[in-house]
Design a protein around this motif. Structure first.
Motif, PDB file in Angstrom:
ATOM      1  N   MET A   1       0.824  -1.173   0.000  1.00  0.00           N
ATOM      2  CA  MET A   1       0.000   0.000   0.000  1.00  0.00           C
ATOM      3  C   MET A   1       0.879   1.251   0.000  1.00  0.00           C
ATOM      4  SD  MET A   1      -3.000  -1.250  -0.165  1.00  0.00           S
ATOM      5  CE  MET A   1      -4.023   0.140   0.104  1.00  0.00           C
ATOM      6  N   GLU A   2       1.934   1.210   0.803  1.00  0.00           N
ATOM      7  CA  GLU A   2       2.817   2.381   0.864  1.00  0.00           C
ATOM      8  C   GLU A   2       3.473   2.637  -0.492  1.00  0.00           C
ATOM      9  OE1 GLU A   2       5.518   1.611   4.064  1.00  0.00           O
ATOM     10  OE2 GLU A   2       3.948   1.777   5.588  1.00  0.00           O
ATOM     11  N   ARG A   3       3.922   1.568  -1.149  1.00  0.00           N
ATOM     12  CA  ARG A   3       4.561   1.714  -2.462  1.00  0.00           C
ATOM     13  C   ARG A   3       3.564   2.260  -3.473  1.00  0.00           C
ATOM     14  NH1 ARG A   3       8.562   0.335  -5.945  1.00  0.00           N
ATOM     15  NH2 ARG A   3       8.017  -0.628  -7.922  1.00  0.00           N
ATOM     16  N   TRP A   4       2.378   1.702  -3.522  1.00  0.00           N
ATOM     17  CA  TRP A   4       1.360   2.166  -4.471  1.00  0.00           C
ATOM     18  C   TRP A   4       1.023   3.639  -4.222  1.00  0.00           C
ATOM     19  CZ3 TRP A   4      -0.743   1.612  -8.962  1.00  0.00           C
ATOM     20  CH2 TRP A   4      -1.938   2.268  -9.242  1.00  0.00           C
ATOM     21  N   ASN A   5       0.772   4.003  -2.981  1.00  0.00           N
ATOM     22  CA  ASN A   5       0.418   5.386  -2.668  1.00  0.00           C
ATOM     23  C   ASN A   5       1.551   6.347  -3.025  1.00  0.00           C
ATOM     24  OD1 ASN A   5      -2.143   4.715  -1.844  1.00  0.00           O
ATOM     25  ND2 ASN A   5      -1.591   4.538   0.305  1.00  0.00           N
ATOM     26  N   ALA A   6       2.804   5.924  -2.823  1.00  0.00           N
ATOM     27  CA  ALA A   6       3.949   6.760  -3.194  1.00  0.00           C
ATOM     28  C   ALA A   6       4.004   6.940  -4.712  1.00  0.00           C
ATOM     29  CB  ALA A   6       5.250   6.149  -2.679  1.00  0.00           C
ATOM     30  N   THR A  12       3.339   8.273 -11.401  1.00  0.00           N
ATOM     31  CA  THR A  12       3.758   7.217 -12.326  1.00  0.00           C
ATOM     32  C   THR A  12       3.785   5.875 -11.613  1.00  0.00           C
ATOM     33  OG1 THR A  12       5.448   6.492 -13.885  1.00  0.00           O
ATOM     34  CG2 THR A  12       6.220   7.600 -11.900  1.00  0.00           C
ATOM     35  N   ASP A  13       3.386   4.849 -12.336  1.00  0.00           N
ATOM     36  CA  ASP A  13       3.389   3.481 -11.822  1.00  0.00           C
ATOM     37  C   ASP A  13       4.645   2.800 -12.344  1.00  0.00           C
ATOM     38  OD1 ASP A  13       3.045   0.785 -11.377  1.00  0.00           O
ATOM     39  OD2 ASP A  13       1.064   0.663 -12.267  1.00  0.00           O
ATOM     40  N   ASP A  14       5.657   2.635 -11.492  1.00  0.00           N
ATOM     41  CA  ASP A  14       6.927   2.050 -11.908  1.00  0.00           C
ATOM     42  C   ASP A  14       6.799   0.596 -12.349  1.00  0.00           C
ATOM     43  OD1 ASP A  14       8.152   4.455 -11.262  1.00  0.00           O
ATOM     44  OD2 ASP A  14       8.675   3.797  -9.241  1.00  0.00           O
ATOM     45  N   ASN A  15       5.795  -0.100 -11.858  1.00  0.00           N
ATOM     46  CA  ASN A  15       5.641  -1.512 -12.202  1.00  0.00           C
ATOM     47  C   ASN A  15       5.125  -1.709 -13.627  1.00  0.00           C
ATOM     48  OD1 ASN A  15       6.397  -1.955  -9.593  1.00  0.00           O
ATOM     49  ND2 ASN A  15       4.422  -2.655  -8.887  1.00  0.00           N
ATOM     50  N   PHE A  16       4.158  -0.894 -14.043  1.00  0.00           N
ATOM     51  CA  PHE A  16       3.498  -1.123 -15.326  1.00  0.00           C
ATOM     52  C   PHE A  16       3.526   0.095 -16.257  1.00  0.00           C
ATOM     53  CE2 PHE A  16       1.563  -4.010 -12.250  1.00  0.00           C
ATOM     54  CZ  PHE A  16       1.826  -5.227 -12.870  1.00  0.00           C
ATOM     55  N   GLY A  17       4.171   1.178 -15.824  1.00  0.00           N
ATOM     56  CA  GLY A  17       4.312   2.344 -16.678  1.00  0.00           C
ATOM     57  C   GLY A  17       3.042   3.168 -16.859  1.00  0.00           C
ATOM     58  N   LEU A  20      -2.101   7.124 -15.904  1.00  0.00           N
ATOM     59  CA  LEU A  20      -3.508   7.459 -15.717  1.00  0.00           C
ATOM     60  C   LEU A  20      -4.122   6.553 -14.658  1.00  0.00           C
ATOM     61  CD1 LEU A  20      -4.582   7.811 -19.447  1.00  0.00           C
ATOM     62  CD2 LEU A  20      -3.991   9.634 -17.865  1.00  0.00           C
ATOM     63  N   PHE A  21      -5.177   7.016 -14.050  1.00  0.00           N
ATOM     64  CA  PHE A  21      -5.942   6.243 -13.068  1.00  0.00           C
ATOM     65  C   PHE A  21      -5.108   5.830 -11.859  1.00  0.00           C
ATOM     66  CE2 PHE A  21      -7.759   5.291 -17.288  1.00  0.00           C
ATOM     67  CZ  PHE A  21      -8.940   5.994 -17.155  1.00  0.00           C
ATOM     68  N   LEU A  22      -4.198   6.665 -11.464  1.00  0.00           N
ATOM     69  CA  LEU A  22      -3.386   6.393 -10.284  1.00  0.00           C
ATOM     70  C   LEU A  22      -4.098   7.015  -9.083  1.00  0.00           C
ATOM     71  CD1 LEU A  22       0.178   7.092 -11.712  1.00  0.00           C
ATOM     72  CD2 LEU A  22      -0.929   4.893 -11.333  1.00  0.00           C
ATOM     73  N   VAL A  23      -4.891   6.216  -8.435  1.00  0.00           N
ATOM     74  CA  VAL A  23      -5.693   6.683  -7.301  1.00  0.00           C
ATOM     75  C   VAL A  23      -5.136   6.056  -6.031  1.00  0.00           C
ATOM     76  CG1 VAL A  23      -8.004   6.754  -6.297  1.00  0.00           C
ATOM     77  CG2 VAL A  23      -7.715   6.852  -8.788  1.00  0.00           C
ATOM     78  N   PRO A  24      -4.702   6.869  -5.081  1.00  0.00           N
ATOM     79  CA  PRO A  24      -4.153   6.290  -3.853  1.00  0.00           C
ATOM     80  C   PRO A  24      -5.211   5.527  -3.066  1.00  0.00           C
ATOM     81  CG  PRO A  24      -4.404   8.672  -3.632  1.00  0.00           C
ATOM     82  CD  PRO A  24      -4.731   8.323  -5.052  1.00  0.00           C
ATOM     83  N   LEU A  25      -4.759   4.483  -2.405  1.00  0.00           N
ATOM     84  CA  LEU A  25      -5.631   3.689  -1.533  1.00  0.00           C
ATOM     85  C   LEU A  25      -5.243   4.032  -0.103  1.00  0.00           C
ATOM     86  CD1 LEU A  25      -5.336   0.349  -3.493  1.00  0.00           C
ATOM     87  CD2 LEU A  25      -7.238   1.971  -3.530  1.00  0.00           C
ATOM     88  N   ASP A  26      -5.814   5.127   0.375  1.00  0.00           N
ATOM     89  CA  ASP A  26      -5.406   5.613   1.682  1.00  0.00           C
ATOM     90  C   ASP A  26      -6.527   5.646   2.719  1.00  0.00           C
ATOM     91  OD1 ASP A  26      -6.825   7.670   0.519  1.00  0.00           O
ATOM     92  OD2 ASP A  26      -5.153   9.066   0.452  1.00  0.00           O
ATOM     93  N   THR A  27      -7.686   5.075   2.369  1.00  0.00           N
ATOM     94  CA  THR A  27      -8.801   5.070   3.308  1.00  0.00           C
ATOM     95  C   THR A  27      -9.345   3.647   3.445  1.00  0.00           C
ATOM     96  OG1 THR A  27      -9.385   7.287   2.547  1.00  0.00           O
ATOM     97  CG2 THR A  27     -11.017   6.131   3.861  1.00  0.00           C
TER      98      THR A  27
END
Length: 109
Positions: A1-6, A12-17, A20-27
C-alpha cells in the motif's frame, strides 16, 4: 500500500508504466480479489435479482442484505455472451457494492 500510494503521489506506476488512473488507496477498509483468468466456461440462469443486484424472493421482493453478481442471475439470461463474463462480474459487483454500502450495517454475531 505504501509503495502504491507513493507511486500515485509521484504520478507514475513504476511496475506497469501507467500514468492514468493512479488513485491512492489511503482510506480503509480494503477489499481484494484473487487472481482471475479468462475462460470460456460459464453458466447462465440463477436467482432473480433487481437492478441493484439484490436477490428477490418468490414474491419479487428484495431479500435484505443479499446480492448476486456475475453469472449468478446474469443480465444476459439464457443467452451466451461469449467472453463478456469478466466485464459482467466487474460491473455487477461494483453495482452491488454501491448499493450494499448504503445499507445500515448489522451485527452477525
Amino acid at each position: 500500500m505504501e509503495r502504491w500510494n507513493a507511486q500515485c503521489a509521484a504520478g507514475t506506476d513504476d511496475n506497469f508504466g501507467r500514468e492514468l488512473f493512479l488513485v491512492p488507496l489511503d482510506t480503509p477498509p480494503y477489499y481484494a480479489v484473487g487472481p482471475m483468468l479468462p475462460t470460456f466456461v460459464n453458466t447462465h440462469g440463477g436467482p432473480k435479482h433487481d437492478a441493484a443486484q439484490r436477490l428477490l424472493d418468490a414474491d419479487d421482493r428484495p431479500i435484505p442484505s443479499l446480492y448476486a453478481i456475475g453469472e449468478c442471475g446474469s443480465l444476459w439470461g439464457p443467452y451466451d455472451n461469449s467472453m463478456g463474463d469478466i466485464t459482467e462480474f466487474i460491473v455487477s459487483g461494483t453495482n452491488a457494492a454501491r448499493h450494499a454500502l448504503k445499507e445500515t450495517p448489522w451485527d452477525a454475531t
